[in-house]
Write a protein that holds these residues in place. Structure first.
Motif, PDB file in Angstrom:
ATOM      1  N   ILE A  66       6.155 -39.977  26.057  1.00  0.00           N
ATOM      2  CA  ILE A  66       6.728 -38.859  25.503  1.00  0.00           C
ATOM      3  C   ILE A  66       7.361 -38.107  26.788  1.00  0.00           C
ATOM      4  CG2 ILE A  66       4.522 -37.480  25.773  1.00  0.00           C
ATOM      5  CD1 ILE A  66       7.363 -36.660  23.385  1.00  0.00           C
ATOM      6  N   GLU A  67       8.520 -37.935  26.625  1.00  0.00           N
ATOM      7  CA  GLU A  67       9.274 -37.130  27.559  1.00  0.00           C
ATOM      8  C   GLU A  67       9.210 -35.644  27.475  1.00  0.00           C
ATOM      9  OE1 GLU A  67      13.130 -38.678  29.701  1.00  0.00           O
ATOM     10  OE2 GLU A  67      14.102 -36.929  28.514  1.00  0.00           O
ATOM     11  N   CYS A  68       8.844 -34.935  28.544  1.00  0.00           N
ATOM     12  CA  CYS A  68       8.741 -33.501  28.233  1.00  0.00           C
ATOM     13  C   CYS A  68      10.257 -32.896  28.123  1.00  0.00           C
ATOM     14  CB  CYS A  68       7.973 -32.934  29.636  1.00  0.00           C
ATOM     15  SG  CYS A  68       8.095 -31.065  29.542  1.00  0.00           S
ATOM     16  N   PRO A  69      10.645 -31.891  27.381  1.00  0.00           N
ATOM     17  CA  PRO A  69      12.075 -31.301  27.316  1.00  0.00           C
ATOM     18  C   PRO A  69      12.334 -30.727  28.505  1.00  0.00           C
ATOM     19  CG  PRO A  69      10.669 -30.152  25.960  1.00  0.00           C
ATOM     20  CD  PRO A  69       9.736 -31.289  26.504  1.00  0.00           C
ATOM     21  N   LEU A  70      11.466 -30.112  29.249  1.00  0.00           N
ATOM     22  CA  LEU A  70      11.897 -29.129  30.200  1.00  0.00           C
ATOM     23  C   LEU A  70      12.203 -29.795  31.377  1.00  0.00           C
ATOM     24  CD1 LEU A  70      11.917 -25.914  30.838  1.00  0.00           C
ATOM     25  CD2 LEU A  70       9.728 -26.171  31.433  1.00  0.00           C
ATOM     26  N   HIS A  71      11.554 -30.463  32.060  1.00  0.00           N
ATOM     27  CA  HIS A  71      11.890 -31.235  33.351  1.00  0.00           C
ATOM     28  C   HIS A  71      11.784 -32.708  33.215  1.00  0.00           C
ATOM     29  CE1 HIS A  71      10.244 -27.355  34.859  1.00  0.00           C
ATOM     30  NE2 HIS A  71      11.347 -27.455  35.461  1.00  0.00           N
ATOM     31  N   GLN A  72      11.768 -33.262  32.199  1.00  0.00           N
ATOM     32  CA  GLN A  72      11.901 -34.848  31.825  1.00  0.00           C
ATOM     33  C   GLN A  72      10.698 -35.677  32.661  1.00  0.00           C
ATOM     34  OE1 GLN A  72      14.656 -33.113  32.965  1.00  0.00           O
ATOM     35  NE2 GLN A  72      14.643 -32.777  30.547  1.00  0.00           N
ATOM     36  N   GLY A  73       9.487 -35.062  32.636  1.00  0.00           N
ATOM     37  CA  GLY A  73       8.327 -35.842  33.258  1.00  0.00           C
ATOM     38  C   GLY A  73       7.838 -36.689  31.926  1.00  0.00           C
ATOM     39  N   ARG A  74       7.298 -37.628  32.012  1.00  0.00           N
ATOM     40  CA  ARG A  74       6.973 -38.597  30.816  1.00  0.00           C
ATOM     41  C   ARG A  74       5.503 -38.839  30.992  1.00  0.00           C
ATOM     42  NH1 ARG A  74      11.055 -41.649  32.909  1.00  0.00           N
ATOM     43  NH2 ARG A  74       9.674 -43.353  33.231  1.00  0.00           N
ATOM     44  N   PHE A  75       4.764 -38.935  29.843  1.00  0.00           N
ATOM     45  CA  PHE A  75       3.161 -39.462  29.682  1.00  0.00           C
ATOM     46  C   PHE A  75       3.336 -40.465  28.859  1.00  0.00           C
ATOM     47  CE2 PHE A  75       3.286 -34.842  30.030  1.00  0.00           C
ATOM     48  CZ  PHE A  75       2.418 -34.631  31.063  1.00  0.00           C
ATOM     49  N   ASP A  76       2.417 -41.612  29.093  1.00  0.00           N
ATOM     50  CA  ASP A  76       1.878 -42.386  28.042  1.00  0.00           C
ATOM     51  C   ASP A  76       1.280 -42.067  27.009  1.00  0.00           C
ATOM     52  OD1 ASP A  76       1.380 -45.593  27.718  1.00  0.00           O
ATOM     53  OD2 ASP A  76      -0.298 -44.613  27.220  1.00  0.00           O
ATOM     54  N   ILE A  77       1.806 -42.060  25.884  1.00  0.00           N
ATOM     55  CA  ILE A  77       1.357 -41.628  24.627  1.00  0.00           C
ATOM     56  C   ILE A  77      -0.205 -41.971  24.192  1.00  0.00           C
ATOM     57  CG2 ILE A  77       1.648 -41.465  21.903  1.00  0.00           C
ATOM     58  CD1 ILE A  77       4.582 -41.414  22.631  1.00  0.00           C
ATOM     59  N   ALA A  78      -0.509 -43.155  24.544  1.00  0.00           N
ATOM     60  CA  ALA A  78      -1.734 -43.862  23.852  1.00  0.00           C
ATOM     61  C   ALA A  78      -2.845 -43.316  24.919  1.00  0.00           C
ATOM     62  CB  ALA A  78      -2.047 -45.286  23.823  1.00  0.00           C
ATOM     63  N   SER A  79      -2.601 -43.098  26.410  1.00  0.00           N
ATOM     64  CA  SER A  79      -3.664 -43.070  27.209  1.00  0.00           C
ATOM     65  C   SER A  79      -3.383 -41.463  27.826  1.00  0.00           C
ATOM     66  CB  SER A  79      -3.559 -43.807  28.518  1.00  0.00           C
ATOM     67  OG  SER A  79      -2.512 -43.649  29.131  1.00  0.00           O
ATOM     68  N   GLY A  80      -2.327 -40.701  27.681  1.00  0.00           N
ATOM     69  CA  GLY A  80      -2.124 -39.442  28.241  1.00  0.00           C
ATOM     70  C   GLY A  80      -1.919 -39.630  29.757  1.00  0.00           C
ATOM     71  N   GLN A  81      -1.670 -40.747  30.240  1.00  0.00           N
ATOM     72  CA  GLN A  81      -1.488 -41.102  31.783  1.00  0.00           C
ATOM     73  C   GLN A  81       0.107 -40.386  32.006  1.00  0.00           C
ATOM     74  OE1 GLN A  81      -3.375 -41.505  34.244  1.00  0.00           O
ATOM     75  NE2 GLN A  81      -5.256 -41.805  32.771  1.00  0.00           N
TER      76      GLN A  81
END
Length: 113
Positions: A66-81
């Motif tokens: 998932i890519e954050c809409p504000l600053h485009q940081g990303r997280f792995d959806i399954a683990s949250g990493q």
């Protein structure tokens, strides 16, 4: 010994409410969650980015992230990493199960013994 919180299973949406490779917002009990549908199933996390509290449901799902809409940081959806700057704090994930056509999220029940 630490107490293990009991899970309360809550209907978040119907299976057909989310297209594959997409995310929707779910609010419950004063908290906001993000519910995701990937090719291999459904996932859930807290609904706000750990960097600047942007709604993740306004972001983009790409390749299991998932890519954050504000600053485009990303997280792995399954683990949250965290997967890319500026995010560096893990996103809290929640268990999900499908019951018929309903997607259910397991939320820690603070009132459970």
């Amino acid at each position: 010994m630490a107490e293990i919180a009991q899970l309360k299973w809550v209907v978040a949406c119907n299976v057909d409410d989310i297209d594959e490779e997409d995310v929707i917002r779910f609010d419950h009990g004063g908290a906001t969650y993000a519910i995701y549908r990937l090719e291999k199933g459904f996932h859930a996390s807290d609904g706000f980015c750990t960097h600047e509290k942007a709604h993740l449901a306004d972001g983009f799902v790409v390749n299991g992230e998932i890519e954050c809409p504000l600053h485009q940081g990303r997280f792995d959806i399954a683990s949250g990493q965290p997967k890319s700057a500026p995010v560096c704090v893990k996103l809290r994930t929640h268990p999900v199960r499908v019951d018929g056509d309903q997607v259910m999220i397991g939320i820690a029940d603070k009132d459970a013994a």
